[in-house]
Design an enzyme around this catalytic site. Structure first.
Site, PDB file in Angstrom:
ATOM      1  N   SER A  50       1.285  -1.022  -0.125  1.00  0.00           N
ATOM      2  CA  SER A  50      -0.414   0.000  -0.417  1.00  0.00           C
ATOM      3  C   SER A  50       1.139   1.267   0.504  1.00  0.00           C
ATOM      4  CB  SER A  50      -1.124  -0.043   1.374  1.00  0.00           C
ATOM      5  OG  SER A  50      -0.048   0.056   2.147  1.00  0.00           O
ATOM      6  N   ASP A  85      -0.451  -1.194  -4.663  1.00  0.00           N
ATOM      7  CA  ASP A  85      -1.920  -1.732  -3.235  1.00  0.00           C
ATOM      8  C   ASP A  85      -2.523  -0.276  -4.006  1.00  0.00           C
ATOM      9  OD1 ASP A  85      -3.469  -3.280  -0.879  1.00  0.00           O
ATOM     10  OD2 ASP A  85      -3.627  -3.456  -3.172  1.00  0.00           O
ATOM     11  N   GLU A 136     -10.561  -0.068 -10.164  1.00  0.00           N
ATOM     12  CA  GLU A 136     -11.870  -0.693  -8.806  1.00  0.00           C
ATOM     13  C   GLU A 136     -13.210   0.540  -9.644  1.00  0.00           C
ATOM     14  OE1 GLU A 136     -10.796  -0.541  -4.651  1.00  0.00           O
ATOM     15  OE2 GLU A 136     -12.551   0.032  -4.096  1.00  0.00           O
ATOM     16  N   HIS A 178     -12.495  -5.030   4.388  1.00  0.00           N
ATOM     17  CA  HIS A 178     -11.203  -5.077   4.376  1.00  0.00           C
ATOM     18  C   HIS A 178     -10.882  -4.890   5.688  1.00  0.00           C
ATOM     19  CE1 HIS A 178      -9.484  -2.464   0.758  1.00  0.00           C
ATOM     20  NE2 HIS A 178      -9.237  -3.228   0.603  1.00  0.00           N
ATOM     21  N   GLY A 179      -9.642  -6.275   6.644  1.00  0.00           N
ATOM     22  CA  GLY A 179      -9.850  -6.293   7.399  1.00  0.00           C
ATOM     23  C   GLY A 179     -11.093  -7.287   8.459  1.00  0.00           C
ATOM     24  N   GLY A 209      -9.897  -7.404   0.534  1.00  0.00           N
ATOM     25  CA  GLY A 209     -10.606  -8.308   1.734  1.00  0.00           C
ATOM     26  C   GLY A 209     -10.364  -9.525   2.250  1.00  0.00           C
ATOM     27  N   SER A 211      -8.739 -11.778   3.519  1.00  0.00           N
ATOM     28  CA  SER A 211      -8.328 -12.458   5.212  1.00  0.00           C
ATOM     29  C   SER A 211     -10.102 -11.883   5.482  1.00  0.00           C
ATOM     30  CB  SER A 211      -7.465 -11.487   5.806  1.00  0.00           C
ATOM     31  OG  SER A 211      -6.702 -11.094   5.199  1.00  0.00           O
ATOM     32  N   ASN A 230      -6.703 -10.785  -2.622  1.00  0.00           N
ATOM     33  CA  ASN A 230      -5.649  -9.838  -2.110  1.00  0.00           C
ATOM     34  C   ASN A 230      -5.842 -10.577  -0.524  1.00  0.00           C
ATOM     35  OD1 ASN A 230      -5.343  -8.489  -4.066  1.00  0.00           O
ATOM     36  ND2 ASN A 230      -5.706  -6.468  -3.161  1.00  0.00           N
ATOM     37  N   ASN A 232      -4.012  -9.704   3.806  1.00  0.00           N
ATOM     38  CA  ASN A 232      -3.004  -8.777   4.505  1.00  0.00           C
ATOM     39  C   ASN A 232      -3.537  -8.968   6.015  1.00  0.00           C
ATOM     40  OD1 ASN A 232      -1.227  -7.036   4.620  1.00  0.00           O
ATOM     41  ND2 ASN A 232      -2.494  -4.908   4.911  1.00  0.00           N
TER      42      ASN A 232
END
Ligand code: G3H
Ligand code: ZN
Length: 288
Positions: A50, A85, A136, A178-179, A209, A211, A230, A232
């Site tokens: 990022s 990213d 995006e 995300h997260g 996102g 994860s 993706n 992270n």
């Protein structure tokens, strides 16, 4: 070998119905763990960073030199792309000048026409340098690099317009975040993903996102055009859990346990193990 554009590996994944893992890196140790993990699994992969992590690591050239040099000094043989990213317009241009082989321009927070106009410019610039490019449509929920979005379902017609600009792969909001995912998360919106997949006529799609998304949902998304996933947060959680155990066991007080190479090692090993697990789960293992 050198770092490569992500286009060929993603097109192959799209045709072969598996996904290329895109792992965010945050420092030297992260980069080394990712490289060793994908090599062990013979998996093509994308190492991405990022803009916030780029700043933390010393800038675009520092990141490009680090990833390039580690790739060679570790004797890595699998195809690896270095990708920015969620790039801003300026960041996307700077990373290409620094030698990144792939770039995301994230214009999802602009109105659509501005997103389209800026995306077109970055697509042309990236392709003129032989780099792959991701854009995006529809903001991804959650917070990334301090930017928080509630998350939108991407508009299939808008996805088609950006796809028709010649982007190599497209990120589209389909309820992904995300997260960490909340307990009551509704899951990916496969109906919308199917509409987008049809609208972009086989353009590879990107799942942000990654994860915490159950593998069965990832696998279903792959059948509907997703070819890049993706990751992270999951690596960050694995790293911190392993290093916490080191301190809880008071290993830092044994002998030269205070040596940062000893302190970080459990975390680095945990990242590598998770990278290998995800290469197998996404189907990219042994595809190099
Ligand atoms: O752009 C980065 C990814 O979308 C990471 O998302 O932290 O939820 O895995 P994640
Ligand atoms: Zn993302």
């Amino acid at each position: 070998m050198a770092l490569v554009s992500a286009k060929d590996m993603i097109d192959k994944a799209h045709a072969g119905h598996y996904a290329i893992p895109a792992f965010n890196t945050n420092n030297l140790e992260w980069t080394k763990a990712i490289l060793l993990g994908i090599e062990a699994q013979k998996s093509p992969a994308i190492i991405q960073v990022s803009e916030g992590a780029t700043k933390y690591m010393g800038g675009y050239k520092a990141v490009a030199d680090l990833v390039n040099d580690l790739y060679n000094s570790l004797g890595i043989t699998v195809p690896v792309a270095l990708h920015l990213d969620h790039g801003t317009f300026e960041g996307a241009k700077k990373c290409l000048e620094a030698g990144f082989t792939s770039v995301m321009f994230d214009g999802s927070h602009f109105d659509f026409e501005e997103n389209k106009e800026k995306s077109k410019e970055i697509i042309e610039l990236a392709h003129s340098k032989g780099a792959s490019v991701e854009c995006e449509v529809g903001g991804i929920g959650g917070t990334e690099d301090g930017v928080t979005s509630s998350g939108e379902l991407a508009n299939p017609a808008e996805c088609k317009e950006i796809s028709d600009l010649g982007v190599d792969f497209l990120a589209a909001g389909i309820g992904n975040i995300h997260g960490p995912y909340p307990e009551n998360w509704a899951g990916l919106n496969f109906e919308r993903l199917d509409e987008i997949d049809k609208a972009v006529n086989g353009k590879p799609l990107v799942l942000h996102g990654g994860s915490g998304i159950p593998f069965d949902q990832v696998h279903k998304a792959v059948t509907l055009g997703v070819s890049k996933v993706n990751i992270n947060t999951e690596l960050q959680l694995e790293f911190t859990a392993a290093v916490r155990k080191y301190f809880e066991a008071k290993k830092d007080l044994e002998g030269k346990g205070y040596d940062p190479r000893k302190v970080l090692k459990p975390g680095v090993d945990a990242i590598q193990a998770k990278v290998e697990e995800l290469c197998k789960a996404f189907g990219s293992a042994n595809q190099a």
